[in-house]
Design an enzyme around this catalytic site. Structure first.
Site, PDB file in Angstrom:
ATOM      1  N   TYR A 161      -1.497  21.169  -1.193  1.00 28.60           N
ATOM      2  CA  TYR A 161      -1.627  21.092   0.266  1.00 28.60           C
ATOM      3  C   TYR A 161      -0.831  22.232   0.940  1.00 28.60           C
ATOM      4  N   ALA A 221       5.696   4.426   8.518  1.00 27.44           N
ATOM      5  CA  ALA A 221       5.965   3.551   9.669  1.00 27.44           C
ATOM      6  C   ALA A 221       5.871   2.086   9.246  1.00 27.44           C
ATOM      7  N   TYR A 229       1.870   5.103   6.654  1.00 29.56           N
ATOM      8  CA  TYR A 229       2.535   4.482   5.500  1.00 29.56           C
ATOM      9  C   TYR A 229       4.028   4.302   5.769  1.00 29.56           C
ATOM     10  N   ASN A 261       6.708  21.589  -4.165  1.00 29.09           N
ATOM     11  CA  ASN A 261       5.497  21.129  -4.865  1.00 29.09           C
ATOM     12  C   ASN A 261       4.906  22.215  -5.752  1.00 29.09           C
ATOM     13  N   THR A 286      11.658   3.106   0.752  1.00 28.07           N
ATOM     14  CA  THR A 286      11.413   4.516   0.426  1.00 28.07           C
ATOM     15  C   THR A 286      12.222   5.443   1.327  1.00 28.07           C
ATOM     16  N   ASP A 287      12.504   6.646   0.822  1.00 21.97           N
ATOM     17  CA  ASP A 287      13.190   7.643   1.657  1.00 21.97           C
ATOM     18  C   ASP A 287      12.316   8.096   2.824  1.00 21.97           C
ATOM     19  N   GLU A 288      10.993   7.847   2.717  1.00 19.92           N
ATOM     20  CA  GLU A 288      10.097   8.329   3.787  1.00 19.92           C
ATOM     21  C   GLU A 288      10.368   7.676   5.135  1.00 19.92           C
ATOM     22  N   GLU A 306       0.896  -1.152   0.000  1.00 17.58           N
ATOM     23  CA  GLU A 306       0.000   0.000   0.000  1.00 17.58           C
ATOM     24  C   GLU A 306       0.932   1.199   0.000  1.00 17.58           C
ATOM     25  N   LYS A 361       6.435   0.922   6.246  1.00 20.92           N
ATOM     26  CA  LYS A 361       7.600   0.619   5.399  1.00 20.92           C
ATOM     27  C   LYS A 361       8.850   0.456   6.272  1.00 20.92           C
ATOM     28  N   ASN A 372       9.166   9.048  -7.216  1.00 19.96           N
ATOM     29  CA  ASN A 372       9.239   8.699  -8.636  1.00 19.96           C
ATOM     30  C   ASN A 372       8.156   9.429  -9.423  1.00 19.96           C
ATOM     31  N   LEU A 376       0.693  13.087  -6.733  1.00 19.94           N
ATOM     32  CA  LEU A 376       0.810  14.494  -7.153  1.00 19.94           C
ATOM     33  C   LEU A 376       0.934  14.679  -8.667  1.00 19.94           C
TER      34      LEU A 376
HETATM   35  P1  NAD Z   1       1.510   1.232  -6.347  1.00 17.06           P
HETATM   36  O1  NAD Z   1       0.536   1.529  -5.273  1.00 17.06           O
HETATM   37  O2  NAD Z   1       1.378   1.906  -7.666  1.00 17.06           O
HETATM   38  O3  NAD Z   1       1.524  -0.348  -6.651  1.00 17.06           O
HETATM   39  C1  NAD Z   1       1.467  -1.309  -5.632  1.00 17.06           C
HETATM   40  C2  NAD Z   1       1.181  -2.664  -6.282  1.00 17.06           C
HETATM   41  O4  NAD Z   1       1.174  -3.646  -5.240  1.00 17.06           O
HETATM   42  C3  NAD Z   1      -0.199  -2.755  -6.984  1.00 17.06           C
HETATM   43  O5  NAD Z   1      -0.068  -3.414  -8.218  1.00 17.06           O
HETATM   44  C4  NAD Z   1      -1.031  -3.590  -6.023  1.00 17.06           C
HETATM   45  O6  NAD Z   1      -2.049  -4.349  -6.668  1.00 17.06           O
HETATM   46  C5  NAD Z   1       0.037  -4.484  -5.399  1.00 17.06           C
HETATM   47  N1  NAD Z   1      -0.369  -4.978  -4.086  1.00 17.06           N
HETATM   48  C6  NAD Z   1      -0.869  -4.278  -3.038  1.00 17.06           C
HETATM   49  N2  NAD Z   1      -1.142  -5.097  -2.011  1.00 17.06           N
HETATM   50  C7  NAD Z   1      -0.767  -6.342  -2.387  1.00 17.06           C
HETATM   51  C8  NAD Z   1      -0.787  -7.607  -1.764  1.00 17.06           C
HETATM   52  N3  NAD Z   1      -1.254  -7.771  -0.512  1.00 17.06           N
HETATM   53  N4  NAD Z   1      -0.317  -8.682  -2.443  1.00 17.06           N
HETATM   54  C9  NAD Z   1       0.144  -8.545  -3.713  1.00 17.06           C
HETATM   55  N5  NAD Z   1       0.170  -7.367  -4.371  1.00 17.06           N
HETATM   56  C10 NAD Z   1      -0.287  -6.280  -3.714  1.00 17.06           C
HETATM   57  O7  NAD Z   1       2.932   1.501  -5.703  1.00 17.06           O
HETATM   58  P2  NAD Z   1       4.276   2.073  -6.385  1.00 17.06           P
HETATM   59  O8  NAD Z   1       4.245   3.548  -6.369  1.00 17.06           O
HETATM   60  O9  NAD Z   1       4.504   1.349  -7.650  1.00 17.06           O
HETATM   61  O10 NAD Z   1       5.346   1.608  -5.311  1.00 17.06           O
HETATM   62  C11 NAD Z   1       5.974   0.337  -5.404  1.00 17.06           C
HETATM   63  C12 NAD Z   1       6.925   0.186  -4.228  1.00 17.06           C
HETATM   64  O11 NAD Z   1       7.914   1.203  -4.276  1.00 17.06           O
HETATM   65  C13 NAD Z   1       6.239   0.318  -2.872  1.00 17.06           C
HETATM   66  O12 NAD Z   1       6.807  -0.631  -2.000  1.00 17.06           O
HETATM   67  C14 NAD Z   1       6.577   1.728  -2.424  1.00 17.06           C
HETATM   68  O13 NAD Z   1       6.621   1.800  -1.028  1.00 17.06           O
HETATM   69  C15 NAD Z   1       7.947   1.911  -3.045  1.00 17.06           C
HETATM   70  N6  NAD Z   1       8.319   3.307  -3.407  1.00 17.06           N
HETATM   71  C16 NAD Z   1       7.486   4.089  -4.139  1.00 17.06           C
HETATM   72  C17 NAD Z   1       7.924   5.348  -4.532  1.00 17.06           C
HETATM   73  C18 NAD Z   1       7.055   6.247  -5.366  1.00 17.06           C
HETATM   74  O14 NAD Z   1       7.401   7.421  -5.573  1.00 17.06           O
HETATM   75  N7  NAD Z   1       5.927   5.789  -5.896  1.00 17.06           N
HETATM   76  C19 NAD Z   1       9.189   5.822  -4.160  1.00 17.06           C
HETATM   77  C20 NAD Z   1      10.019   4.979  -3.384  1.00 17.06           C
HETATM   78  C21 NAD Z   1       9.579   3.713  -3.033  1.00 17.06           C
HETATM   79  O1  DAU Z   2       9.327   9.691  -1.206  1.00 17.72           O
HETATM   80  C1  DAU Z   2       8.890   8.470  -1.728  1.00 17.72           C
HETATM   81  C2  DAU Z   2       7.392   8.377  -1.579  1.00 17.72           C
HETATM   82  O2  DAU Z   2       6.832   9.250  -2.558  1.00 17.72           O
HETATM   83  C3  DAU Z   2       6.856   6.961  -1.757  1.00 17.72           C
HETATM   84  O3  DAU Z   2       7.344   6.159  -0.726  1.00 17.72           O
HETATM   85  C4  DAU Z   2       5.319   6.955  -1.747  1.00 17.72           C
HETATM   86  O4  DAU Z   2       4.852   5.643  -2.038  1.00 17.72           O
HETATM   87  C5  DAU Z   2       4.837   7.902  -2.820  1.00 17.72           C
HETATM   88  O5  DAU Z   2       3.422   7.974  -2.797  1.00 17.72           O
HETATM   89  C6  DAU Z   2       5.429   9.291  -2.604  1.00 17.72           C
HETATM   90  O6  DAU Z   2       4.905   9.876  -1.374  1.00 17.72           O
HETATM   91  P1  DAU Z   2       4.481  11.416  -1.281  1.00 17.72           P
HETATM   92  O7  DAU Z   2       3.528  11.571  -0.171  1.00 17.72           O
HETATM   93  O8  DAU Z   2       5.669  12.303  -1.306  1.00 17.72           O
HETATM   94  O9  DAU Z   2       3.755  11.550  -2.736  1.00 17.72           O
HETATM   95  P2  DAU Z   2       2.401  12.272  -3.182  1.00 17.72           P
HETATM   96  O10 DAU Z   2       2.368  12.196  -4.678  1.00 17.72           O
HETATM   97  O11 DAU Z   2       1.213  11.785  -2.440  1.00 17.72           O
HETATM   98  O12 DAU Z   2       2.646  13.779  -2.755  1.00 17.72           O
HETATM   99  C7  DAU Z   2       3.789  14.490  -3.185  1.00 17.72           C
HETATM  100  C8  DAU Z   2       3.734  15.858  -2.519  1.00 17.72           C
HETATM  101  O13 DAU Z   2       2.630  16.602  -3.069  1.00 17.72           O
HETATM  102  C9  DAU Z   2       3.495  15.794  -1.027  1.00 17.72           C
HETATM  103  O14 DAU Z   2       4.230  16.836  -0.396  1.00 17.72           O
HETATM  104  C10 DAU Z   2       1.992  16.053  -0.877  1.00 17.72           C
HETATM  105  C11 DAU Z   2       1.698  16.977  -2.042  1.00 17.72           C
HETATM  106  N1  DAU Z   2       0.332  16.861  -2.625  1.00 17.72           N
HETATM  107  C12 DAU Z   2      -0.096  15.617  -3.003  1.00 17.72           C
HETATM  108  C13 DAU Z   2      -1.363  15.448  -3.529  1.00 17.72           C
HETATM  109  C14 DAU Z   2      -1.859  14.078  -3.933  1.00 17.72           C
HETATM  110  C15 DAU Z   2      -0.447  17.985  -2.812  1.00 17.72           C
HETATM  111  O15 DAU Z   2      -0.043  19.121  -2.509  1.00 17.72           O
HETATM  112  N2  DAU Z   2      -1.707  17.823  -3.355  1.00 17.72           N
HETATM  113  C16 DAU Z   2      -2.206  16.598  -3.697  1.00 17.72           C
HETATM  114  O16 DAU Z   2      -3.392  16.537  -4.150  1.00 17.72           O
END
Ligand code: NAD
Ligand code: DAU
Length: 339
Positions: free
Chosen positions: A207, A152, A150, A249, A124-126, A83, A154, A180, A190
């Site tokens: 936000y 916590a 989230y 942002n 993640t860096d979070e 998630e 991770k 990413n 975002l």
């Molecule tokens: P996403 O939410 O787009 O995709 C998550 C995928 O996991 C989905 O295909 C979902 O169906 C699957 N999934 C969820 N629960 C599952 C379960 N119980 N069993 C099997 N599959 C399940 O996420 P994302 O943005 O592609 O992130 C992928 C990974 O990278 C995550 O672990 C996230 O923490 C990490 N990450 C994301 C970012 C980012 O910017 N998006 C940055 C750094 C790390």
């Molecule tokens: O840093 C890596 C993380 O980046 C990943 O681990 C997470 O899975 C990924 O979702 C992402 O987390 P963020 O919370 O940084 O991403 P998000 O796109 O939700 O938000 C990016 C920034 O933009 C954040 O400061 C919140 C802000 N935001 C986001 C949304 C959705 C807004 O201002 N308005 C919005 O509607």
């Protein structure tokens, strides 16, 4: 090397599947995904018949599902499944603990049982928490201090991965990447949310003051880093991945509007996210120095290419935004009155 890619129907997972089939088709891939709201097989339609690719529907929290996939023969597990959305973790933390912590532990058990050559946790860096403007960027030595349910969950998963290395000698790596952006990004996040709202002349919900900083990396640069770590990472080690692209942002949103030729009057400052981390920044010296990783995209080329991808792929995003996405959007934004 046969790979089990969990979460391969999500944003980064599907990009990783594409990356592998394009650059390293010699590795057979099993994509194991529960297909939650974030999983989308349309993101993989063009490669679904590739001889090195196979899809298995299953849940990482279910040991029987995982065992069924492991029986196909797996040398490396790469865990992308999670998630992943902070705002959803504030609405409903429980599923984050279950999927991200318990799911990781179930996969680690399977990795042990089958004696895999590598278990790679996509983190993640979070997990490092938040930075003030003058703090140095996160290194692999920065203490974990997550602030959202989230992050916590991770961090909990990362600690479980570490424990399986220390206790059982499992050959693990953890990658911790910054934000990413790129193709197949679910529109709750975002980048795609702002692109799609702007295209439809809807308000862009920023936000708080919008001065929160994220360190943006193109998803294909992340995928290359993950592959390098899987191949060459020293067991037990953590590798940060990030591209030195810190942006507020509000500046990201303004750039998107500029590329689309839309007015800044669409920007609407709304109520902030509770516990909102102010700044993330990654120090990626270790992966650059030890594994020779370098990002290929600059932020300017990456953002232009990403906006262009959304313009060219309306069929993909209009399907994603139907039904339950609109219910989520309504629930998430209805109480975020103008700030
Ligand atoms: P996403 O939410 O787009 O995709 C998550 C995928 O996991 C989905 O295909 C979902 O169906 C699957 N999934 C969820 N629960 C599952 C379960 N119980 N069993 C099997 N599959 C399940 O996420 P994302 O943005 O592609 O992130 C992928 C990974 O990278 C995550 O672990 C996230 O923490 C990490 N990450 C994301 C970012 C980012 O910017 N998006 C940055 C750094 C790390
Ligand atoms: O840093 C890596 C993380 O980046 C990943 O681990 C997470 O899975 C990924 O979702 C992402 O987390 P963020 O919370 O940084 O991403 P998000 O796109 O939700 O938000 C990016 C920034 O933009 C954040 O400061 C919140 C802000 N935001 C986001 C949304 C959705 C807004 O201002 N308005 C919005 O509607």
């Amino acid at each position: 090397m046969a790979m089990l890619i969990t979460g391969g129907a999500g944003f980064i997972g599907s990009n990783f599947v594409h990356y592998m089939l394009q650059h390293h088709p010699e590795h057979p891939i099993v994509n194991f995904d529960a297909l939650t709201y974030a999983g989308n097989l349309e993101s993989l339609r063009d490669i679904e018949d590739h001889p090195s690719y196979r899809f298995v529907k299953g849940d990482i929290t279910n040991p029987d599902d995982v065992e069924r996939a492991m029986q196909l023969g797996v040398d490396i597990i790469l865990n992308f499944a999670a998630e992943s959305h902070v705002d959803r973790s504030i609405m409903d933390p429980g599923v984050f603990a279950k999927t991200n912590v318990l799911g990781t532990q179930v996969l680690l058990d399977a990795a042990r049982r089958h004696g895999v050559k590598k278990y790679l946790q996509v983190s993640t860096d979070e997990v490092y928490g938040t930075l003030s403007p003058s703090d140095p960027a996160f290194t692999e030595q920065t203490p974990l201090a997550p602030n959202s349910p989230y992050s916590a969950s991770k961090a909990g998963a990362d600690l479980m991965v570490r424990a399986y290395h220390e206790t059982f000698g499992l050959p693990v790596n953890i990658t911790r990447c910054s934000n990413n952006y790129g193709p197949y990004h679910f529109p709750e996040k975002l980048f795609p949310l702002m692109i799609l709202n702007a295209l439809e002349d809807k308000p862009l919900p920023v936000y708080g003051d919008g001065l929160q900083v994220r360190d943006w990396l193109h998803v294909s640069d992340h995928c290359r880093g993950i592959y390098l770590v899987a191949e060459k990472g020293v067991p037990g080690e953590v590798y940060n991945i990030g591209g030195n692209n810190e942006r507020a942002n509000i500046d990201v949103v303004k750039t998107i509007l500029q590329i689309l030729g839309k007015p800044e009057s669409l920007i609407q400052h709304v109520k902030d996210r509770p516990g909102h981390d102010r700044r993330y920044a990654i120090d990626a010296t270790k992966i650059r120095r030890e594994l020779g990783w370098e990002p290929k995209y600059t932020f300017d080329t990456g953002i232009l290419e990403t906006v262009t991808w959304y313009l060219a792929n309306e069929k993909w995003w209009s399907a994603v935004r139907s039904g339950s996405y609109m219910e989520y959007y309504e629930a998430q934004y209805k109480d975020r009155v103008k700030a």
